[in-house]
Structure formats: structure tokens, C-alpha cells
Design a protein around this motif. Structure first.
Motif, PDB file in Angstrom:
ATOM      1  N   TYR A  12     -11.370  -3.889 -18.536  1.00 34.40           N
ATOM      2  CA  TYR A  12     -11.436  -3.097 -17.313  1.00 34.40           C
ATOM      3  C   TYR A  12     -11.022  -3.976 -16.128  1.00 34.40           C
ATOM      4  O   TYR A  12     -11.753  -4.903 -15.763  1.00 34.40           O
ATOM      5  CB  TYR A  12     -12.858  -2.565 -17.094  1.00 34.40           C
ATOM      6  N   TYR A  14     -10.896  -3.302 -12.947  1.00 38.60           N
ATOM      7  CA  TYR A  14     -11.602  -3.060 -11.686  1.00 38.60           C
ATOM      8  C   TYR A  14     -13.107  -3.017 -11.918  1.00 38.60           C
ATOM      9  O   TYR A  14     -13.571  -2.423 -12.883  1.00 38.60           O
ATOM     10  CB  TYR A  14     -11.147  -1.736 -11.049  1.00 38.60           C
ATOM     11  N   TYR A  16     -16.978  -2.516  -9.803  1.00 33.63           N
ATOM     12  CA  TYR A  16     -17.658  -2.042  -8.595  1.00 33.63           C
ATOM     13  C   TYR A  16     -19.163  -2.137  -8.789  1.00 33.63           C
ATOM     14  O   TYR A  16     -19.650  -2.138  -9.919  1.00 33.63           O
ATOM     15  CB  TYR A  16     -17.287  -0.584  -8.300  1.00 33.63           C
ATOM     16  N   TYR A  56     -17.318  -0.402 -14.313  1.00 36.37           N
ATOM     17  CA  TYR A  56     -16.043  -1.009 -14.684  1.00 36.37           C
ATOM     18  C   TYR A  56     -15.058   0.124 -14.915  1.00 36.37           C
ATOM     19  O   TYR A  56     -15.389   1.111 -15.558  1.00 36.37           O
ATOM     20  CB  TYR A  56     -16.219  -1.879 -15.930  1.00 36.37           C
ATOM     21  N   SER A  57     -13.864  -0.041 -14.372  1.00 37.90           N
ATOM     22  CA  SER A  57     -12.900   1.051 -14.422  1.00 37.90           C
ATOM     23  C   SER A  57     -11.515   0.528 -14.783  1.00 37.90           C
ATOM     24  O   SER A  57     -11.140  -0.582 -14.427  1.00 37.90           O
ATOM     25  CB  SER A  57     -12.858   1.739 -13.049  1.00 37.90           C
ATOM     26  N   LYS A  59      -8.904   2.107 -13.702  1.00 37.96           N
ATOM     27  CA  LYS A  59      -8.062   2.440 -12.549  1.00 37.96           C
ATOM     28  C   LYS A  59      -8.896   2.264 -11.291  1.00 37.96           C
ATOM     29  O   LYS A  59     -10.124   2.213 -11.340  1.00 37.96           O
ATOM     30  CB  LYS A  59      -7.530   3.868 -12.644  1.00 37.96           C
ATOM     31  N   LYS A  60      -8.220   2.152 -10.157  1.00 39.29           N
ATOM     32  CA  LYS A  60      -8.941   2.017  -8.888  1.00 39.29           C
ATOM     33  C   LYS A  60      -9.861   3.211  -8.696  1.00 39.29           C
ATOM     34  O   LYS A  60      -9.522   4.329  -9.058  1.00 39.29           O
ATOM     35  CB  LYS A  60      -7.968   1.920  -7.724  1.00 39.29           C
ATOM     36  N   LEU A  61     -11.019   2.950  -8.141  1.00 36.42           N
ATOM     37  CA  LEU A  61     -12.027   3.980  -7.946  1.00 36.42           C
ATOM     38  C   LEU A  61     -12.469   3.950  -6.486  1.00 36.42           C
ATOM     39  O   LEU A  61     -12.714   2.882  -5.930  1.00 36.42           O
ATOM     40  CB  LEU A  61     -13.221   3.665  -8.859  1.00 36.42           C
ATOM     41  N   THR A  62     -12.553   5.108  -5.864  1.00 33.73           N
ATOM     42  CA  THR A  62     -13.023   5.177  -4.488  1.00 33.73           C
ATOM     43  C   THR A  62     -14.504   5.537  -4.463  1.00 33.73           C
ATOM     44  O   THR A  62     -15.043   6.056  -5.449  1.00 33.73           O
ATOM     45  CB  THR A  62     -12.248   6.238  -3.677  1.00 33.73           C
ATOM     46  N   GLU A  82     -16.506  -3.165  -4.102  1.00 34.98           N
ATOM     47  CA  GLU A  82     -15.775  -3.786  -5.208  1.00 34.98           C
ATOM     48  C   GLU A  82     -16.481  -5.063  -5.595  1.00 34.98           C
ATOM     49  O   GLU A  82     -16.973  -5.811  -4.743  1.00 34.98           O
ATOM     50  CB  GLU A  82     -14.330  -4.068  -4.782  1.00 34.98           C
ATOM     51  N   ARG A  84     -16.119  -8.632  -7.411  1.00 33.26           N
ATOM     52  CA  ARG A  84     -15.118  -9.639  -7.833  1.00 33.26           C
ATOM     53  C   ARG A  84     -15.519 -10.196  -9.176  1.00 33.26           C
ATOM     54  O   ARG A  84     -16.667 -10.573  -9.403  1.00 33.26           O
ATOM     55  CB  ARG A  84     -15.026 -10.761  -6.810  1.00 33.26           C
TER      56      ARG A  84
END
Length: 85
Positions: A12, A14, A16, A56-57, A59-62, A82, A84
Motif C-alpha cells: 500500500y 499511501y 493515513y 493503508y490505501s 490510491k490517494k485518499l481524501t 497522511e 509518513r
């Protein structure tokens, strides 16, 4: 308990952290994790002691998308940022 197909965090790109208000017991935690894990390309793991969920994604998640995943449940995302790796 909903388990994502892929539980290998390194797959994953990305990450958050969401602070979730209203998550007070093990059943609450399970409901929140399930709400995220039912979405393709998402793996969520939460902790009750700090009321946070690591998401954990693939793709980008808003924040808005994360809030929508909890729609219909009595939990509120009070912070979303987000993480790191």
C-alpha cells in the motif's frame, strides 16, 4: 470481521491516520475497521487506546472519502492526516 484480500502493508503506497470519535469498545473498533476494509484497495487497523485507525490505501485518499466510508455509522473522524512511512 471483514478482512482485506491484501494485508501486506508494504503493498500500500499511501498511509493515513484517522482519529475516530465514538470508538469506545472492541465492537466499535471492529465496525470502524470493517467500514474501511469493505472498500477495494484499503486496509485499516485500529487501536482503542488512542482511538486511531491506520488506513493503508493503494490510491490517494481524501478526508471526505474516509468520512464517507463511515457514513451511516455513529462515528466521527475528528482528525485525518497522511502518515509518513
Amino acid at each position: 470481521k471483514v478482512k482485506p484480500k491484501d494485508r501486506k502493508i508494504s503493498n500500500y503506497p499511501y498511509g493515513y491516520v484517522a482519529e475516530v470519535e465514538g470508538m469506545v469498545c472492541a465492537n466499535c473498533l471492529r465496525r470502524v475497521e470493517n467500514a474501511f476494509n469493505t472498500n477495494e484497495g484499503i486496509y485499516a487497523k485500529g487501536r482503542l487506546d488512542n482511538k486511531r485507525v491506520s488506513i493503508y490505501s493503494k490510491k490517494k485518499l481524501t478526508r471526505s472519502e474516509a468520512v464517507n466510508m463511515l457514513d451511516g455509522l455513529s462515528y466521527t473522524i475528528t482528525d485525518f492526516r497522511e502518515e509518513r512511512k
